[in-house]
Design an enzyme around this catalytic site. Structure first.
Site, PDB file in Angstrom:
ATOM      1  CG  HIS A  70      16.287  92.484  10.593  1.00 41.92           C
ATOM      2  ND1 HIS A  70      15.045  92.965  10.253  1.00 41.92           N
ATOM      3  CD2 HIS A  70      16.868  93.449  11.367  1.00 41.92           C
ATOM      4  CE1 HIS A  70      14.877  94.166  10.786  1.00 41.92           C
ATOM      5  NE2 HIS A  70      15.963  94.479  11.470  1.00 41.92           N
ATOM      6  CE  LYS A 119      20.898  98.486  10.016  1.00 39.14           C
ATOM      7  NZ  LYS A 119      19.529  98.991   9.894  1.00 39.14           N
ATOM      8  CG  ASP A 150      19.864  91.453   5.777  1.00 40.87           C
ATOM      9  OD1 ASP A 150      20.418  92.536   5.505  1.00 40.87           O
ATOM     10  OD2 ASP A 150      19.193  91.285   6.808  1.00 40.87           O
ATOM     11  CD  GLN A 174      23.965  95.608  10.877  1.00 41.33           C
ATOM     12  OE1 GLN A 174      25.004  96.229  11.111  1.00 41.33           O
ATOM     13  NE2 GLN A 174      22.777  96.061  11.225  1.00 41.33           N
ATOM     14  CB  CYS A 227      14.445  93.482  14.083  1.00 47.52           C
ATOM     15  SG  CYS A 227      13.666  95.099  14.253  1.00 47.52           S
TER      16      CYS A 227
END
Length: 464
Positions: free
Chosen positions: A173, A276, A250, A253, A419
């Site tokens: 991202h 999220k 990261d 997700q 992104c």
């Protein structure tokens, strides 16, 4: 390059009165907007509910899902961008502002003490949720982007020098790329990017070859927001540590969708966003190992992050306060705590197993659409995709697809580069459409999406 058409069209059933959409509209079901009065999720397991999907069980807890958009039942498939909020989270925010709104850490009166207790309880909930060893390893930030910038400017500027290497993948991202570009310009450190293999997954064999004693940091996603690939973070961390490098994960997700154990992963830093994972916007968190956080200088200066302030210098608080200057997002942190309570009541393993089923269903049904190209790995016994698909349909711009799905069918998906411009350039496209699911989605949502997508493709093919 194909340009997007963004028309405001007549209903598709008017353009094609024999379409399935016209027939379905005759039997359209209306949904109640009433919400559950309970703060607990509607997820108790019983003999009766075991035959009902998790999506059907939890949908009553999300008021926003029970509405019409452009005259159609809303089908929300943009969960990789943000999730919807259950009643429990909405009520937690409302309760804070109605019952004990006050600043934290600064007052001895009842409201301030109550707000402080709830704010710090939220930190403990985050720590338990990702199995951090201590709640002081959790730093609240505005979002995951700020959390990455915190590491970049505090740890990065203090530890990187000319000739050092930061390894990333081309699938990261922008939030995980741009801060390190800025830091590399200031420190002279070099960025090295890992490409995809033939399965459209970051090439982990090449990653092992790239790592060396020059590698000081590996920045890597757990789950790709475009490719839906899931990376073996525990192995990657082990390889990085073998050459003395730190790892920043990261997990935006992954934390909302599966069990994430930071001690098991042995990650040095990990970031995620509240919005999220059923929580409010405006808050995220950084996990950092205690010894690393303790050695890092402040990121922002101001109130709360200090120990003592003199005219010529200041001393600083211990983590996490050192990195939380000013009045924090108190209500949002409490809302995140409520979201964690909600997710934990369902069970993250239960969510993950249900979403794996949805992921396969989405992928297999999307393949049936003519001239579709789905990005990322093909699912198999050994390859599990996240519950999202980024795709393009030949000779139709993804923004056109997303526009018609919304305006004519009430289906919400994302279009654009998500992104991830470097990744899209590698894939040979400027943009893609993306459908992304969460545990409150159902196979019927997927069916509605595929039907609407086929009708959208047929509509554009009429103009060829």
């Amino acid at each position: 390059m194909m340009e997007a058409i963004v028309p405001k069209l007549l209903p598709f059933s008017f353009l094609n009165p024999n379409s399935n959409a016209a027939v379905r509209s005759l039997g359209f079901r209306r949904f109640s907007c009433s919400s559950s009065s309970s703060l607990s999720p509607s997820v108790s397991v019983s003999a009766e509910s075991e035959s009902v999907s998790l999506g059907h069980i939890t949908r009553p807890d999300f008021p926003i899902l029970h509405q019409e958009v452009n005259g159609k039942k809303l089908v929300y498939l943009d969960n990789a961008a943000t999730s919807q909020k259950p009643v429990a989270v909405i009520k937690a925010l409302q309760n804070y502002y109605e019952a004990y709104n006050s600043n934290v850490h600064r007052g001895i009166h009842y409201l301030s003490a109550k707000a402080t207790d709830e704010y710090e309880l939220a930190r403990k909930k985050v720590a338990a949720f990702i199995n951090a060893s201590d709640s002081r390893e959790i730093v609240f930030t505005r979002n995951a982007t700020e959390a990455i910038n915190l590491v970049a400017y505090s740890w990065g500027l203090s530890n990187l020098k000319p000739g050092d290497e930061i390894v990333l993948t081309i699938a990261e991202h922008h939030s995980a790329i741009v801060p390190w570009q800025l830091v590399s310009q200031k420190t002279g450190a070099m960025l090295k990017f890992l490409n995809l293999n033939e399965d459209e997954i970051p090439d982990l064999d090449k990653l092992k070859e790239m790592l060396s004693r020059k590698t000081k940091l590996v920045v890597i996603h757990h789950v790709s927001n475009v490719l839906a690939s899931v990376l073996p973070i525990e192995e990657i961390v082990h390889w990085a540590h073998d050459v003395g490098a730190k790892v920043l994960v990261d997990a935006c997700q992954s934390v909302p969708h599966m069990v994430v154990d930071v001690q098991g992963l042995d990650a040095d830093f990990l970031v995620a966003s509240s919005h999220k994972m059923c929580g409010p916007t405006g808050i995220g968190f950084l996990y950092g190992k205690s010894d690393l956080l303790s050695a890092m200088p402040p990121f922002l200066g101001g109130g709360e992050m200090i120990s003592d302030v003199f005219l010529d210098h200041s001393t600083y608080a211990d983590p996490p306060s050192r990195f939380e200057a000013g009045t924090p997002a108190i209500g949002e942190a409490i809302g995140l705590g409520a979201a964690i309570d909600y997710l934990s009541a369902i069970g993250m393993q239960r969510i993950h197993e249900y979403e794996m089923e949805l992921a396969t269903y989405l992928y297999e049904n999307l393949l049936s659409v003519p001239n579709v190209r789905i990005y990322g790995p093909k699912p198999s016994e050994n390859v599990h995709r996240a519950a999202l698909c980024s795709f393009n349909v030949e000779k139709i711009h993804p923004t056109d697809i997303a526009t018609i799905l919304d305006q004519q069918h009430g289906v919400a998906i994302r279009s654009g580069h998500h992104c991830a411009q470097p990744l899209h350039r590698h894939l040979g496209v400027n943009a893609s459409a993306r459908a992304s699911l969460y545990f409150y989605n159902t196979k019927e949502d997927v069916d509605d999406f595929i039907l609407a997508l086929n009708e959208t493709v047929n509509f554009f093919n009429m103009f060829r």
